[in-house]
Motif scaffolding. Structure first.
Motif, PDB file in Angstrom:
ATOM      1  N   ILE A  73      37.524 -43.066  -9.289  1.00  0.00           N
ATOM      2  CA  ILE A  73      39.345 -42.167  -8.966  1.00  0.00           C
ATOM      3  C   ILE A  73      40.675 -43.835  -9.172  1.00  0.00           C
ATOM      4  O   ILE A  73      41.147 -42.942 -10.236  1.00  0.00           O
ATOM      5  CB  ILE A  73      39.401 -42.071  -7.637  1.00  0.00           C
ATOM      6  N   ILE A  78      37.357 -39.979 -12.717  1.00  0.00           N
ATOM      7  CA  ILE A  78      37.143 -39.022 -12.292  1.00  0.00           C
ATOM      8  C   ILE A  78      39.064 -38.547 -11.602  1.00  0.00           C
ATOM      9  O   ILE A  78      39.445 -39.773 -10.860  1.00  0.00           O
ATOM     10  CB  ILE A  78      36.022 -37.971 -11.282  1.00  0.00           C
ATOM     11  N   ASN A  79      38.800 -37.148 -10.976  1.00  0.00           N
ATOM     12  CA  ASN A  79      40.745 -37.230 -10.328  1.00  0.00           C
ATOM     13  C   ASN A  79      40.570 -35.974  -8.979  1.00  0.00           C
ATOM     14  O   ASN A  79      41.351 -35.468  -8.743  1.00  0.00           O
ATOM     15  CB  ASN A  79      41.101 -36.584 -10.867  1.00  0.00           C
ATOM     16  N   LYS A  80      39.239 -35.941  -8.872  1.00  0.00           N
ATOM     17  CA  LYS A  80      38.597 -35.078  -7.677  1.00  0.00           C
ATOM     18  C   LYS A  80      37.247 -35.626  -6.678  1.00  0.00           C
ATOM     19  O   LYS A  80      36.628 -36.711  -7.346  1.00  0.00           O
ATOM     20  CB  LYS A  80      38.338 -33.690  -8.229  1.00  0.00           C
ATOM     21  N   ARG A  81      37.760 -35.024  -5.051  1.00  0.00           N
ATOM     22  CA  ARG A  81      37.072 -35.997  -4.665  1.00  0.00           C
ATOM     23  C   ARG A  81      35.511 -35.959  -4.215  1.00  0.00           C
ATOM     24  O   ARG A  81      35.640 -34.111  -4.270  1.00  0.00           O
ATOM     25  CB  ARG A  81      37.577 -36.589  -3.951  1.00  0.00           C
ATOM     26  N   LYS A  84      36.594 -35.287   1.168  1.00  0.00           N
ATOM     27  CA  LYS A  84      37.951 -36.216   1.328  1.00  0.00           C
ATOM     28  C   LYS A  84      37.747 -37.112   3.001  1.00  0.00           C
ATOM     29  O   LYS A  84      38.099 -38.523   2.857  1.00  0.00           O
ATOM     30  CB  LYS A  84      38.447 -35.258   1.529  1.00  0.00           C
ATOM     31  N   ASN A 581      44.227 -40.531   1.579  1.00  0.00           N
ATOM     32  CA  ASN A 581      42.975 -40.593   1.779  1.00  0.00           C
ATOM     33  C   ASN A 581      42.714 -42.309   3.068  1.00  0.00           C
ATOM     34  O   ASN A 581      42.277 -42.224   3.414  1.00  0.00           O
ATOM     35  CB  ASN A 581      42.342 -40.233   1.308  1.00  0.00           C
ATOM     36  N   TYR A 603      48.246 -39.009  -5.799  1.00  0.00           N
ATOM     37  CA  TYR A 603      48.709 -37.755  -4.862  1.00  0.00           C
ATOM     38  C   TYR A 603      49.062 -36.863  -3.668  1.00  0.00           C
ATOM     39  O   TYR A 603      48.728 -37.124  -3.353  1.00  0.00           O
ATOM     40  CB  TYR A 603      46.890 -36.705  -4.927  1.00  0.00           C
ATOM     41  N   LYS A 606      48.882 -34.725  -1.093  1.00  0.00           N
ATOM     42  CA  LYS A 606      47.921 -35.089  -0.035  1.00  0.00           C
ATOM     43  C   LYS A 606      48.957 -35.728   0.963  1.00  0.00           C
ATOM     44  O   LYS A 606      48.667 -35.713   2.245  1.00  0.00           O
ATOM     45  CB  LYS A 606      46.663 -35.979  -0.821  1.00  0.00           C
ATOM     46  N   ASN A 638      51.056 -34.021 -10.471  1.00  0.00           N
ATOM     47  CA  ASN A 638      50.905 -34.154  -9.030  1.00  0.00           C
ATOM     48  C   ASN A 638      52.468 -34.937  -8.483  1.00  0.00           C
ATOM     49  O   ASN A 638      52.805 -34.861  -7.439  1.00  0.00           O
ATOM     50  CB  ASN A 638      49.841 -35.300  -8.733  1.00  0.00           C
TER      51      ASN A 638
END
Length: 696
Positions: A73, A78-81, A84, A581, A603, A606, A638
């Motif tokens: 990340i 990648i841009n998605k976990r 989390k 996160n 992000y 979030k 975002n």
């Protein structure tokens, strides 16, 4: 089973050949990590905490997979976990840094089957990336595939550190299955050690970031040269038998042999012999990873730095002249002298344990590499043009503290980068890591401290040190201090027990908040940044270099005492964390203070969904930002503001109101100017908006 011990050559071959090599290398490492935990009799044992300074074993089982996702990340691969929650609880706390939260009671660990399923999902994702990621040869640290290799080499490290934790776990937790090959050449005698000559010569280390040949960590790159005079080194690693002489002569009770820090460790541990020795009915036994055998006197001893230093003082008394641990450069000279690169050694999991100290011959010396790591006298220090890798900026910098010693040569379980001459790994001096030592008689110069002063040489960090701790420019007040001063009137009716400074950078606002609150926790994504606060807490002073012009820099200093902050520093703790996160334990704060943070998050939505829940009723959430949204930090999709939607302006403050108005009252908005000095003739002048929100 024969393992791929060597790391991959990154300069030769085609892209497709390299994909296949990296895939096999990844699969070996990933599956070997899991195989270690198959040694346990039942999976309940994975929740045991073998060492009170480290997490339970389940953390390490999940951590290596989480590392892949978190670094992919950060590297924007990648841009998605994947999960989390897992990628928060398994993210940080591996090395025993002072900001780690190692209290196991703060965590509710998931079921083993859930973590295994998570590992399988990550494995599938990484394999797909290896097959599809675009890259060119040669691979270097700017190549996307470097991040995959980083994850693999990181897991190699943890195969070794997890094996040490398993070795510290009570033997009752292990089954009888033998999953690896063991050496059983145990003897109740040992070869007599002696000092042999090593001729003088130059030592050169050179690793190029653009064409590194092999993967390397940040501290290995650049150019280093040293001239080494002739010296003598012990023919063998110190064996259990040679060390037993020290033990039986009461070495652990003779305090004169131990350094000041060594005495603290001795008092803490109450050690009377090496940690992996067991004494029963006047007989000694050795705890290996998953078994216990009568103490093989011909195997190398496993000890920490303090024990090795004490033995050297004892040995010096016996010999009538001084012997000591070798310096890092003396180790390199010995390595070159015997051409260790091309010699057979107990390394790369040839065996799942140590071997006799006289088994592997290196032109008259033995075990110049392999068998056990060899402690050096040298603290971790950076080469002159040291740079951190942007994806893993905290691999080395937290160890620049004089409390970590460099280890050389690798052990029986070392793989990949760990097996290279260029590898520079360090552990705290009181830790155990399948590490032993040899001693030298030498007149060579060596360093015992990183620096007489705590020094910060990274240009960006130095710039922020100047921003946080230096004088005012153009009559604009110091930003962190002024922000807290402006906030004070709004804190009158707020409880002042706990504050969280999220995005604390190099820590000034955390220290200023400690004048008001009983406890302050500063959290930042960058370990390099929070390490400034950690150093200031420990040493009070810090010297940093600030750019004047071009390549000209000047030394600047900061002192907590001069700033009136020394008396409150013990109220402050610093930890590493991801504001998008964050661990669930960080909650129930009377104030959460976020300075120039939201427009630098990957992000921010979030962050807004999560952070407000962590403030106590009646507490404050304070957000400062100049709203300088940049795709360099935050994907445009975002952004919280600074764009048009349906032909209407979307501003950040409007988005904040939409998110917070239900639970929070907007108390006030204040413009807070700030100036960042880049050089003696270049400054950034910005205005941050402070929005103060009170929880209903």
């Amino acid at each position: 089973m024969k393992y791929i011990a060597d790391t991959i050559n990154l300069s030769k071959g085609t892209v497709e050949e390299k994909r296949e090599q990296i895939k096999n290398y990844f699969l070996q490492t990933y599956e070997l990590d899991e195989k270690l935990f198959d040694l346990l009799k039942d999976k309940k044992s994975i929740y045991e905490q073998p060492n009170r300074l480290r997490h339970p074993l389940i953390f390490y089982y999940g951590h290596t997979a989480t590392f892949f996702i978190n670094k992919l990340i950060v590297g924007k691969l990648i841009n998605k976990r994947v999960n989390k929650h897992f990628e928060s609880i398994f993210a940080i706390g591996v090395d025993e840094m002072s900001w780690d939260d190692l209290n196991s009671e703060n965590y509710t660990w998931p079921e083993f089957e859930e973590v295994k399923a998570y590992r399988d999902e990550v494995k599938k994702l990484v394999l797909n990336l290896i097959d599809t990621i675009e890259f060119k040869m040669p691979i270097n640290w700017d190549t996307p595939m470097w991040v995959i290799l980083m994850g693999i080499e990181h897991e190699n490290i943890h195969i070794e550190t997890s094996s040490v934790l398993l070795r510290e776990l009570d033997i009752s937790h292990f089954g009888k299955k033998e999953l690896f090959t063991y050496c059983t050449e145990y003897k109740n005698e040992y070869p007599k050690n002696e000092l042999l000559d090593v001729s003088a010569n130059e030592v050169i280390l050179q690793k190029d970031r653009k064409n590194p040949i092999y993967y390397g960590w940040d501290n290995e790159f650049s150019y280093h040269k040293a001239q080494i005079k002739e010296f003598k080194a012990s023919k063998y690693l110190v064996s259990n038998g040679e060390f037993l002489e020290f033990v039986e002569e009461g070495g652990y009770s003779k305090l004169k042999y131990f350094s000041k820090d060594g005495l603290k460790w001795l008092d803490f541990s109450q050690a009377k012999m090496p940690t992996f020795w067991i004494k029963k009915d006047n007989k000694y036994y050795l705890r290996q990873i998953d078994n216990i055998v009568p103490l093989p006197l011909n195997y190398p001893v496993d000890i920490n730095v303090y024990e090795a230093e004490a033995f050297c003082k004892y040995k010096s008394e016996k010999l009538g002249f001084e012997v000591r641990l070798p310096s890092e450069d003396e180790y390199y000279r010995l390595y070159d002298y015997v051409n260790a690169e091309n010699k057979e050694a107990n390394i790369g999991l040839k065996y799942f344990n140590q071997t006799p100290v006289d088994k592997y011959n290196f032109d008259g010396f033995y075990d110049v590499k392999g068998n056990v790591w060899q402690w050096s006298i040298t603290p971790t220090y950076p080469f002159d043009d040291f740079e951190t890798h942007p994806v893993y900026d905290d691999f080395t910098t937290p160890t620049f503290d004089d409390r970590h010693a460099l280890m050389k040569g690798g052990s029986f379980i070392s793989l990949g980068n760990e097996t290279l001459r260029s590898a520079r790994y360090a552990f705290r001096k009181h830790f155990f890591q399948h590490a032993g030592f040899r001693y030298v008689k030498s007149n060579n110069d060596y360093r015992t401290k990183l620096n007489d002063n705590v020094y910060e040489t990274d240009e960006l960090i130095s710039q922020y040190c100047e921003f946080h701790y230096a004088q005012e420019y153009f009559n604009v007040k110091n930003f962190p201090k002024n922000s807290i001063e402006l906030l004070k009137p709004y804190l009158k009716d707020v409880k002042k027990k706990r504050a969280l400074d999220l995005g604390c950078s190099v820590g000034r606002s955390s220290f200023e908040l400690a004048k008001i609150f009983d406890e302050v926790l500063g959290i930042d994504f960058s370990a390099n940044f929070i390490n400034v606060g950690v150093k200031l807490k420990k040493y009070d002073n810090l010297i940093y270099k600030i750019k004047v012009e071009g390549e000209i820099f000047e030394d600047k200093s900061v002192s907590l005492k001069d700033l009136g902050l020394d008396k409150v520093k013990n109220r402050v703790e610093f930890m590493q964390g991801d504001a998008c996160n964050l661990k669930s334990i960080y909650t129930s704060y009377d104030l959460i203070f976020c300075s120039n943070l939201i427009d630098r998050l990957y992000y921010p939505q979030k962050f807004l969904d999560d952070i407000p829940k962590r403030v106590n009723k009646g507490g404050l959430l304070v957000l400062l930002s100049p709203y300088t949204w940049l795709e360099e930090y935050t994907p445009k999709s975002n952004w919280l503001g600074g764009y048009y939607k349906h032909n209407k302006e979307v501003k950040t403050l409007d988005t904040l109101k939409q998110n917070l108005n239900k639970e929070y009252e907007l108390v006030d908005l204040i413009d807070v100017p700030f100036v960042i000095k880049e050089t003696s003739r270049k400054y950034q002048h910005s205005i941050s908006q402070m929005s103060i929100w009170k929880k209903k």
